[in-house]
Write an enzyme that holds these catalytic residues in place. Structure first.
Site, mmCIF file in Angstrom:
data_model
loop_
_atom_site.group_PDB
_atom_site.id
_atom_site.type_symbol
_atom_site.label_atom_id
_atom_site.label_comp_id
_atom_site.label_asym_id
_atom_site.label_seq_id
_atom_site.Cartn_x
_atom_site.Cartn_y
_atom_site.Cartn_z
ATOM 1 N N CYS A 77 0.818 -1.206 0.000
ATOM 2 C CA CYS A 77 0.000 0.000 0.000
ATOM 3 C C CYS A 77 0.861 1.270 0.000
ATOM 4 O O CYS A 77 1.698 1.461 -0.869
ATOM 5 C CB CYS A 77 -0.969 -0.060 1.180
ATOM 6 S SG CYS A 77 -2.451 0.944 1.012
ATOM 7 N N HIS A 78 0.677 2.136 0.987
ATOM 8 C CA HIS A 78 1.416 3.401 1.076
ATOM 9 C C HIS A 78 2.857 3.228 1.560
ATOM 10 O O HIS A 78 3.616 4.188 1.589
ATOM 11 C CB HIS A 78 0.679 4.374 2.009
ATOM 12 C CG HIS A 78 -0.563 4.943 1.410
ATOM 13 N ND1 HIS A 78 -1.741 4.243 1.380
ATOM 14 C CD2 HIS A 78 -0.807 6.129 0.807
ATOM 15 C CE1 HIS A 78 -2.673 4.982 0.800
ATOM 16 N NE2 HIS A 78 -2.120 6.131 0.426
ATOM 17 N N ALA A 79 3.259 2.017 1.923
ATOM 18 C CA ALA A 79 4.618 1.782 2.423
ATOM 19 C C ALA A 79 5.680 2.144 1.389
ATOM 20 O O ALA A 79 6.834 2.375 1.747
ATOM 21 C CB ALA A 79 4.788 0.332 2.864
ATOM 22 N N ALA A 80 5.299 2.230 0.134
ATOM 23 C CA ALA A 80 6.273 2.618 -0.898
ATOM 24 C C ALA A 80 6.860 4.000 -0.624
ATOM 25 O O ALA A 80 7.971 4.300 -1.070
ATOM 26 C CB ALA A 80 5.623 2.581 -2.281
#
Length: 179
Positions: free
Chosen positions: A106-109
């Site tokens: 998810c937003h961990a990128a």
């Protein structure tokens, strides 16, 4: 194998922490919650507070050497907090430098972008991060799970909670190969 789960004190998407944690544990590995502060982290179910979880180790007191792999759960706020912490960003970068598997959902990128480890790599994430990934030199794809083996390590990425089944299975496959 010890597997680090890196999360900020607040803002991790609970299911993106708990589902991979359970998969790792059920496979006989040791999940370890690493955060930027001691105590507990506050998880969220999208924008609503969910459960709290005890921190096992503080990022400033540990190193990538202590783990066989790294999992970066998402949530909108979690990676935003992590990318502002130099020790957390360095911790992530060390897994790449040491050639250890990293899995991000998810937003961990955003944390990967901050660690400057997406250049010349192909990955997926929550769709709103595609421009950030491209601006950091990576190639963004819209896939349930993507494995990028370019570079010194395996990078596993997924888009969202609905992809957790494929994400967890791919994570366990990569960890099995790293054993």
């Amino acid at each position: 194998m010890r597997i680090a789960f890196l999360a900020a004190p607040e803002g991790v998407e609970q299911v993106e922490l708990t589902e991979p944690w359970k998969a790792v544990q059920d496979a006989g590995h040791e999940p370890v919650l690493v955060s930027t502060e001691p105590g507990e982290i506050q998880a969220f179910d999208h924008l609503d507070k969910a459960d709290t979880f005890p921190v096992d180790e503080v990022v400033s007191d540990t190193s990538a050497d202590s783990f066989g792999a790294l999992v970066l759960p998402g949530g909108v706020a979690n990676p935003d907090f992590l990318r502002l912490d130099e020790k957390a960003v360095g911790f992530v970068r060390d897994f790449f430098d040491q050639g250890r598997p990293v899995a991000a959902i998810c937003h961990a990128a955003w944390t990967l972008v901050e660690a400057d480890v997406v250049r010349d790599r192909v990955l997926t994430s929550w769709p709103s991060l595609r421009t950030d990934v491209r601006n950091a030199g990576g190639t963004w794809v819209d896939e349930q799970v993507h494995v990028c083996d370019s570079g010194p390590n395996t990078l596993i990425t997924s888009r969202k909670p609905a992809d957790l089944g494929a994400f967890c299975a791919t994570l366990l496959e990569a960890v099995g190969q790293a054993d």
